[in-house]
Design an enzyme around this catalytic site. Structure first.
Site, PDB file in Angstrom:
ATOM      1  CB  SER A 114       0.507  -3.165   0.263  1.00 52.20           C
ATOM      2  OG  SER A 114       1.913  -3.768   0.289  1.00 52.20           O
TER       3      SER A 114
ATOM      4  CG  ASP B  94       0.124  -0.016   6.777  1.00 53.11           C
ATOM      5  OD1 ASP B  94       0.034   0.340   8.135  1.00 53.11           O
ATOM      6  OD2 ASP B  94       0.706   0.394   5.890  1.00 53.11           O
TER       7      ASP B  94
ATOM      8  CG  HIS C 180       3.334  -1.059   1.938  1.00 48.04           C
ATOM      9  ND1 HIS C 180       2.620  -1.804   2.645  1.00 48.04           N
ATOM     10  CD2 HIS C 180       3.012   0.041   2.871  1.00 48.04           C
ATOM     11  CE1 HIS C 180       1.872  -1.660   3.442  1.00 48.04           C
ATOM     12  NE2 HIS C 180       2.133  -0.498   3.889  1.00 48.04           N
TER      13      HIS C 180
END
Length: 373
Positions: free
Chosen positions: A187, A309, A213
């Protein structure tokens, strides 16, 4: 005698933000969004980088939001100078266009922590809708590890069998494998971390699947940039496409990406799907599919990023027999997802970013792993 403390009366240190944008409307909207938060304040706005430079000296902000295209000096030139001379957390505000996406990738290379994609039309309503995302990225940026950019950025040029981006020549693994699969999740700060790994992997690497992401419209430029630098081929994942050795597949922004199996082949599944852990694409979705489909032939890599995540699914991968690498805190921009992966017991090795690709190559080249089926 006991003394009661009212925590509401304690003034928390606010995140000090300077907004730099040539649009008075955008400056006003961003300042308003920031000032609505209890934990941050807009301490100044500037309509061009030269004014911003003086404002940074005077106000010493924690975070800068920076437009890309501005008069007198564009945002990229200013960012490059800033990260060499006075590195600080920067969130880019970029237009959702092909050119905007390409320039945003350059900004991330130069050291910007993250970016927000502002719409080309309906700017007022668009930025208002993005307000939660904007303040979240400012908060993350305020906690990020910022590093000084080199005086002259090294030019990374692909050369088969030779050095890439200043690294030592890429070693061959020695055997192309269709059974094995490398899967990477990242991310905040992940675009450069992924580049660091992929540019150091040889053309005979197993297939690689990646979730970073990123919103729609930006992963195409990200994949194209990596493809120009790597010995492996890099592209956005396409639904139903076979996953080949020597290729890396990046989850398209705004889509969920899974791995499936068709006979002896791994296949990419790309679909709209629901948000998972507030993300689309989600690392959790990719890693869970790899745990189910690839099992002990998988190699997991968790890189820099905020949140959790992918942590649970990475543990599922480990339980299914995968071998997992996690980026260490010192080399992360944000040590969120890697920390959660470690806490879930998902890591086999915790390594500095620069050590992950060599460790992967060594593992893939070893006699015990070469024939792991």
């Amino acid at each position: 005698m006991a003394r009661w403390i009212c925590f509401e009366d304690i003034e928390l240190k606010k995140i000090r933000v300077v907004v730099v944008d040539d649009s008075a409307l955008v400056r006003s909207l961003l300042a308003e969004i920031i000032n609505r938060q209890k934990d941050m304040e807009c301490v100044g706005t500037a309509n061009d980088p030269l004014i911003a430079r003086e404002m940074i000296r005077e106000l010493n902000p924690d975070v800068l939001t920076l437009d890309i295209e501005m008069p007198r000096m564009d945002g990229i030139d200013f960012l490059g100078r800033l990260m060499r001379l006075r590195p600080m957390p920067v969130v880019m505000v970029s237009t959702l266009t092909e050119r905007g996406a390409e320039i945003t990738m350059k900004a991330l290379e130069l050291g910007a922590i993250d970016f927000v994609a502002k719409p080309r039309i309906g700017v007022a309503s668009g930025l208002t809708e993005l307000s939660d995302q904007i303040v979240e990225k400012v908060r993350i940026a305020a906690t990020a590890h910022v590093r000084r950019a080199p005086a002259v950025p090294a030019a990374a040029t692909p050369a088969v069998g030779g050095a890439v981006g200043g690294h030592a020549p890429v070693a061959s693994i020695g055997r192309v494998s269709t059974e094995k699969l490398i899967c990477i999740g990242a991310s905040t700060g992940g675009t450069e971390a992924i580049k660091e790994i992929l540019t150091r992997l040889p053309a005979d690497s197993p297939g690689i699947v990646i979730t970073q992401h990123m919103p729609p419209g930006f992963t195409t430029s990200f994949a194209a940039r990596l493809n120009s630098l790597c010995q492996i081929a890099v592209q956005e994942a396409v639904n139903g496409e076979r996953i080949l050795p020597g290729h890396a597949y990046i989850a398209p922004g705004g889509k969920q990406f899974r791995v499936s199996r068709s006979g002896a082949n791994y296949v990419a599944l790309v679909e709209d799907g629901e948000l998972v852990n507030r993300h689309k694409p989600s690392v959790e979705v990719l890693f869970k599919s790899v745990a189910s489909v690839v099992g002990r032939n998988a190699y997991g890599v968790m890189l820099t990023g905020m949140g959790n995540d992918g942590a649970k699914a990475m543990r599922e991968m480990k339980d299914a027999g995968s071998y997992n690498f996690v980026q260490d805190e010192a080399s992360c921009i944000v040590f969120g997802m890697p920390r959660e992966a470690i806490l879930h017991g998902a890591a086999d090795e915790v390594l500095p970013l620069t050590a992950i690709a060599p460790a992967l190559i060594a593992k893939l080249s070893s006699a015990t792993d070469r024939y792991r089926v």
